[in-house]
Design an enzyme around this catalytic site. Structure first.
Site, PDB file in Angstrom:
ATOM      1  N   GLY A 140       0.847  -1.202   0.000  1.00 35.60           N
ATOM      2  CA  GLY A 140       0.000   0.000   0.000  1.00 35.60           C
ATOM      3  C   GLY A 140       0.877   1.245   0.000  1.00 35.60           C
ATOM      4  O   GLY A 140       1.963   1.263   0.592  1.00 35.60           O
TER       5      GLY A 140
ATOM      6  N   GLY B 121      -6.915  -8.298  -6.756  1.00 34.13           N
ATOM      7  CA  GLY B 121      -5.532  -8.238  -7.218  1.00 34.13           C
ATOM      8  C   GLY B 121      -4.773  -9.466  -6.739  1.00 34.13           C
ATOM      9  O   GLY B 121      -5.369 -10.519  -6.458  1.00 34.13           O
TER      10      GLY B 121
ATOM     11  N   ILE C 264      -3.336 -10.296  -3.942  1.00 33.80           N
ATOM     12  CA  ILE C 264      -3.683 -10.878  -2.636  1.00 33.80           C
ATOM     13  C   ILE C 264      -5.044 -11.573  -2.709  1.00 33.80           C
ATOM     14  O   ILE C 264      -5.195 -12.722  -2.278  1.00 33.80           O
ATOM     15  CB  ILE C 264      -3.678  -9.800  -1.530  1.00 33.80           C
TER      16      ILE C 264
ATOM     17  N   ILE D 253      -8.018  -7.099   5.459  1.00 31.04           N
ATOM     18  CA  ILE D 253      -6.546  -7.173   5.456  1.00 31.04           C
ATOM     19  C   ILE D 253      -5.968  -6.030   4.614  1.00 31.04           C
ATOM     20  O   ILE D 253      -4.781  -6.031   4.301  1.00 31.04           O
ATOM     21  CB  ILE D 253      -6.034  -8.552   4.937  1.00 31.04           C
TER      22      ILE D 253
ATOM     23  N   ASP E 133      -7.044  -7.479  10.399  1.00 31.42           N
ATOM     24  CA  ASP E 133      -5.586  -7.339  10.542  1.00 31.42           C
ATOM     25  C   ASP E 133      -5.217  -5.859  10.590  1.00 31.42           C
ATOM     26  O   ASP E 133      -4.095  -5.521  10.964  1.00 31.42           O
ATOM     27  CB  ASP E 133      -4.871  -8.013   9.365  1.00 31.42           C
TER      28      ASP E 133
ATOM     29  N   HIS F 286      -1.888  -5.842  12.576  1.00 30.65           N
ATOM     30  CA  HIS F 286      -1.303  -5.626  11.245  1.00 30.65           C
ATOM     31  C   HIS F 286      -0.052  -6.505  11.023  1.00 30.65           C
ATOM     32  O   HIS F 286       1.070  -6.006  10.922  1.00 30.65           O
ATOM     33  CB  HIS F 286      -0.943  -4.135  11.050  1.00 30.65           C
TER      34      HIS F 286
ATOM     35  N   GLY G 155      -0.024  -8.991   8.564  1.00 32.04           N
ATOM     36  CA  GLY G 155      -0.216  -9.701   7.299  1.00 32.04           C
ATOM     37  C   GLY G 155       1.071 -10.149   6.619  1.00 32.04           C
ATOM     38  O   GLY G 155       1.209 -11.298   6.224  1.00 32.04           O
ATOM     39  N   SER G 156       2.014  -9.247   6.472  1.00 28.92           N
ATOM     40  CA  SER G 156       3.240  -9.601   5.731  1.00 28.92           C
ATOM     41  C   SER G 156       4.377 -10.016   6.656  1.00 28.92           C
ATOM     42  O   SER G 156       5.528 -10.161   6.216  1.00 28.92           O
ATOM     43  CB  SER G 156       3.686  -8.420   4.860  1.00 28.92           C
TER      44      SER G 156
HETATM   45  O1  LIG Z   1       0.016  -3.410   4.850  1.00 27.18           O
HETATM   46  C1  LIG Z   1       1.041  -3.722   4.355  1.00 27.18           C
HETATM   47  C2  LIG Z   1       1.488  -3.285   3.081  1.00 27.18           C
HETATM   48  O2  LIG Z   1       0.844  -2.439   2.436  1.00 27.18           O
HETATM   49  O3  LIG Z   1       2.542  -3.782   2.660  1.00 27.18           O
END
Ligand SMILES: O=CC(=O)O
Length: 299
Positions: free
Chosen positions: A59, A136, A138, A216, A242, A266, A268-269
């Site tokens: 993002g 997309g 994800i 997410i 998340d 947060h 996720g990654s």
């Molecule tokens: O939220 C995480 C990102 O945008 O990589």
């Protein structure tokens, strides 16, 4: 030969902003790895020699890209390499919210483990309709993971038709239809002016009583007050988040008190492999641009 000075400011605390503003003047490139917004004011402080901004994220809502563009600044991010990690956590949140992990653990820890045939019953993924907002990388990785879960129907909504949808077996529908039909509503779209508060009091009213929202993407995709009311009044079944607003969220925030709202901070990654790849790409985006070559992932 590129000369570099590394001035790391990795904390997200409000008090780090004055330090960032003090140290940013004079650099040719910046890796903007904080949650503070990179605004026109800060770009002005940085000076006209700043021509490269790189993020360690997919993002880019933390960057005022209108202002970077205006100044001819190249912007790069780190998409794709995090798709698998984020998709894993999405499925985790779906299961945690649908199967009431939070309430279960709370009862276990408080010694209230009752057991009974109606105790802690949740929702099935098998036979459900899964709606993915933002199809997309994800969103598509989430669908691929869910193939083994015997989902009845995949639908998605977004700005454009995705050619991959046909092979993946997903149908594009208008957002309202997705909200009305889905048992799981997965938010996997970027935060933009158009998607801010996409989940609000009106859209929550369209959703089924058994439905589960999983976010997410970004906290601001959801109007949290409206979500709180919908969860509290059991207008929808549960949420798995998340991302929230703000981050970090206060520990006494009303959403955290809800048994049917499963929140993680947060993450996720956040796998070692993925974060290493993201770090490497964000650095390589800068190095490529300094050498006048295209960034690996230009925005
Ligand atoms: O939220 C995480 C990102 O945008 O990589």
């Amino acid at each position: 030969m590129v000369q570099t000075t590394i001035v790391p400011h990795l904390d997200y605390e409000p008090e780090s902003l004055p330090t960032i503003k003090k140290t940013i003047p004079g650099f040719d490139a910046v890796i903007w790895n904080t949650k503070h917004k990179l605004t026109g004011d800060i770009l002005d402080l940085a000076g006209p020699q700043l021509k490269i901004v790189s993020t360690m994220s997919s993002g880019i809502d933390q960057i005022d890209s209108v202002e970077t563009k205006k100044r001819g600044i190249l912007l790069g991010n780190t998409p794709e390499v995090l798709n698998d990690a984020v998709a894993d956590i999405t499925v985790g949140l779906m299961i945690a919210a649908a199967r009431r992990f939070k309430e279960g653990v709370q009862e276990l820890e408080s010694g209230e483990w009752k057991y009974g045939v109606q105790w802690m019953v949740g929702q099935d993924i098998a036979g459900s309709t899964v709606g993915i907002v933002g199809f997309g990388g994800i969103g598509q990785a989430v669908l691929r993971r869910l193939r083994g879960f015997d989902v009845a129907k995949f639908i998605y909504s977004g700005r454009t038709d995705k050619p991959e949808a046909k092979t993946l077996g997903a149908e594009r529908v208008p957002l309202d239809q997705l909200l009305k039909e889905s048992d799981f509503v997965i938010l996997a779209c970027p935060l933009t002016k158009e998607t801010k508060y996409l989940i609000n009091a009106d859209s929550l009213k369209l959703m089924k009583k058994n439905s589960i929202v999983v976010n997410i993407g970004r906290g601001e995709l959801v109007d949290q007050e409206a979500l709180y009311t919908a969860l509290k009044e059991q207008q929808i079944f549960a949420a798995g988040l998340d991302v929230v607003t703000p981050e970090p969220i206060a520990k006494d925030h009303p959403l955290i008190s809800l048994p049917n709202c499963y929140i993680i901070p947060h993450m996720g990654s956040a796998t070692i492999e993925t974060r290493n790849k993201m770090a490497s790409i964000s650095a390589r985006n800068v190095l490529q641009a300094l050498e006048g070559k295209p960034m690996l992932f230009p925005c």
